[in-house]
Design an enzyme around this catalytic site. Structure first.
Site, PDB file in Angstrom:
ATOM      1  N   ASN A  15      -2.321 -40.848 -14.881  1.00 34.01           N
ATOM      2  CA  ASN A  15      -1.377 -39.719 -14.988  1.00 34.01           C
ATOM      3  C   ASN A  15      -0.980 -39.495 -16.441  1.00 34.01           C
ATOM      4  O   ASN A  15      -0.860 -38.350 -16.884  1.00 34.01           O
ATOM      5  CB  ASN A  15      -0.142 -39.961 -14.117  1.00 34.01           C
ATOM      6  CG  ASN A  15      -0.381 -39.566 -12.680  1.00 34.01           C
ATOM      7  OD1 ASN A  15      -0.414 -38.385 -12.350  1.00 34.01           O
ATOM      8  ND2 ASN A  15      -0.573 -40.551 -11.816  1.00 34.01           N
ATOM      9  N   MET A  87       6.217 -49.762 -12.641  1.00 30.93           N
ATOM     10  CA  MET A  87       6.507 -50.533 -11.438  1.00 30.93           C
ATOM     11  C   MET A  87       7.919 -51.119 -11.326  1.00 30.93           C
ATOM     12  O   MET A  87       8.429 -51.251 -10.211  1.00 30.93           O
ATOM     13  CB  MET A  87       5.478 -51.660 -11.271  1.00 30.93           C
ATOM     14  CG  MET A  87       4.058 -51.158 -11.062  1.00 30.93           C
ATOM     15  SD  MET A  87       3.929 -49.918  -9.755  1.00 30.93           S
ATOM     16  CE  MET A  87       4.134 -50.957  -8.303  1.00 30.93           C
ATOM     17  N   ASN A 104       9.810 -39.057 -11.561  1.00 29.65           N
ATOM     18  CA  ASN A 104       8.722 -39.953 -11.151  1.00 29.65           C
ATOM     19  C   ASN A 104       7.708 -39.155 -10.348  1.00 29.65           C
ATOM     20  O   ASN A 104       8.050 -38.123  -9.762  1.00 29.65           O
ATOM     21  CB  ASN A 104       9.299 -41.078 -10.275  1.00 29.65           C
ATOM     22  CG  ASN A 104       8.242 -42.076  -9.837  1.00 29.65           C
ATOM     23  OD1 ASN A 104       7.369 -42.452 -10.613  1.00 29.65           O
ATOM     24  ND2 ASN A 104       8.319 -42.506  -8.576  1.00 29.65           N
ATOM     25  N   SER A 133       4.379 -36.128  -4.709  1.00 27.39           N
ATOM     26  CA  SER A 133       5.667 -35.496  -5.002  1.00 27.39           C
ATOM     27  C   SER A 133       6.132 -35.890  -6.391  1.00 27.39           C
ATOM     28  O   SER A 133       5.992 -37.054  -6.787  1.00 27.39           O
ATOM     29  CB  SER A 133       6.756 -35.990  -4.021  1.00 27.39           C
ATOM     30  OG  SER A 133       6.368 -35.835  -2.677  1.00 27.39           O
ATOM     31  N   LEU A 141      15.386 -46.158  -3.973  1.00 30.14           N
ATOM     32  CA  LEU A 141      13.959 -46.030  -4.270  1.00 30.14           C
ATOM     33  C   LEU A 141      13.323 -44.782  -3.630  1.00 30.14           C
ATOM     34  O   LEU A 141      13.462 -44.558  -2.424  1.00 30.14           O
ATOM     35  CB  LEU A 141      13.229 -47.290  -3.763  1.00 30.14           C
ATOM     36  CG  LEU A 141      11.756 -47.395  -4.142  1.00 30.14           C
ATOM     37  CD1 LEU A 141      11.605 -47.582  -5.645  1.00 30.14           C
ATOM     38  CD2 LEU A 141      11.109 -48.546  -3.389  1.00 30.14           C
ATOM     39  N   ASP A 142      12.637 -44.002  -4.445  1.00 28.45           N
ATOM     40  CA  ASP A 142      11.857 -42.834  -4.004  1.00 28.45           C
ATOM     41  C   ASP A 142      12.694 -41.855  -3.165  1.00 28.45           C
ATOM     42  O   ASP A 142      12.180 -41.223  -2.227  1.00 28.45           O
ATOM     43  CB  ASP A 142      10.621 -43.291  -3.183  1.00 28.45           C
ATOM     44  CG  ASP A 142       9.680 -44.161  -3.995  1.00 28.45           C
ATOM     45  OD1 ASP A 142       9.631 -43.994  -5.235  1.00 28.45           O
ATOM     46  OD2 ASP A 142       8.998 -45.014  -3.402  1.00 28.45           O
TER      47      ASP A 142
HETATM   48  C1  GRF Z   1       0.018 -43.098  -9.024  1.00 29.37           C
HETATM   49  O1  GRF Z   1      -0.558 -43.037  -7.762  1.00 29.37           O
HETATM   50  C2  GRF Z   1       1.452 -42.662  -8.959  1.00 29.37           C
HETATM   51  O2  GRF Z   1       1.687 -41.704  -7.984  1.00 29.37           O
HETATM   52  C3  GRF Z   1       2.167 -43.941  -8.593  1.00 29.37           C
HETATM   53  O3  GRF Z   1       1.484 -44.931  -9.298  1.00 29.37           O
HETATM   54  C4  GRF Z   1       0.143 -44.519  -9.543  1.00 29.37           C
HETATM   55  C5  GRF Z   1      -0.066 -44.606 -11.023  1.00 29.37           C
HETATM   56  O4  GRF Z   1      -1.397 -44.384 -11.384  1.00 29.37           O
HETATM   57  N1  GRF Z   1       3.571 -43.854  -8.906  1.00 29.37           N
HETATM   58  P1  GRF Z   1      -1.778 -44.210 -12.891  1.00 29.37           P
HETATM   59  O5  GRF Z   1      -1.339 -45.469 -13.652  1.00 29.37           O
HETATM   60  O6  GRF Z   1      -1.102 -42.986 -13.430  1.00 29.37           O
HETATM   61  O7  GRF Z   1      -3.275 -44.079 -12.900  1.00 29.37           O
END
Ligand code: GRF
Length: 188
Positions: A15, A87, A104, A133, A141-142
């Site tokens: 991402n 994380m 997020n 999302s 959380l979330d």
């Molecule tokens: C993604 O699936 C995101 O939605 C989740 O963690 C993953 C991160 O992937 N929160 P990356 O490190 O961006 O490849």
């Protein structure tokens, strides 16, 4: 566009890479990882963005770790903090300290499937539609308000890896677009 987006990562950073390769990439002022081995740090370096590592294991308590993270972010005074596969679960104190200005991306259509292993859980539940999302981060959380979502149809022959790959592809389109909109919106 102002240079005022901080990205927090823990892992491969796909991402982050999508953000850096999009128009909003120029607004990224710093990338912070809680993991020195995170592959995403390489994407940041390739795009000549400052990187910092703040690892939980280097601090005696979660609070001390968060203080170090905050200090690092405050140097850059970001308008917006975007978690991209970051994380650690952030405390209410940390979130308040950053004025609730943290977003997020999560791999499900929230409020469905908070937490981990969303793709396998979507298959196990027989869901026909899954997705991703972008949401505001709150202490629970979330659970913050959803800003935008992209649905992905579940196919009969999907396994978790195939479904994850299609959802991730949509994440890479959705997140840069939403971040650009948030930075451009007057309340930011
Ligand atoms: C993604 O699936 C995101 O939605 C989740 O963690 C993953 C991160 O992937 N929160 P990356 O490190 O961006 O490849």
């Amino acid at each position: 566009m102002r240079n005022s987006l901080a990205i927090l990562i823990s892992g491969r950073g796909s991402n982050l890479r999508a953000i850096l390769e999009s128009p909003v990439g120029e607004a990224v002022s710093v990338v912070v990882s809680d993991n020195r081995q995170a592959g995403g740090l390489e994407h940041a370096e390739q795009h000549k963005k400052p990187t910092h590592v703040v690892e939980r294991g280097d601090y005696p308590t979660a609070a001390a770790f968060e203080t170090a993270l905050s200090r690092q972010l405050e140097i850059y005074r970001p308008q917006l903090i975007a978690l991209a596969g970051f994380m650690p679960i952030l405390s209410a104190d940390f979130i308040a300290r950053h004025e609730g200005n943290i977003v997020n991306i999560h791999p499900s259509l929230l409020p469905e499937l908070r937490g981990l292993n969303t793709h396998q859980r979507a298959l196990d539940a027989g869901m026909q539609t899954h997705g991703c999302s972008v949401h505001w981060v709150i202490a629970e959380l979330d659970s913050g308000n959803v800003i935008a979502q992209q649905a992905v149809a579940v196919q009969a022959d999907d396994d978790a890896a195939r479904l994850a790959a299609r959802v991730l592809n949509e994440e890479h389109r959705l997140y840069p677009r939403v971040l650009a909109e948030l930075l451009a919106s007057p309340h930011q």
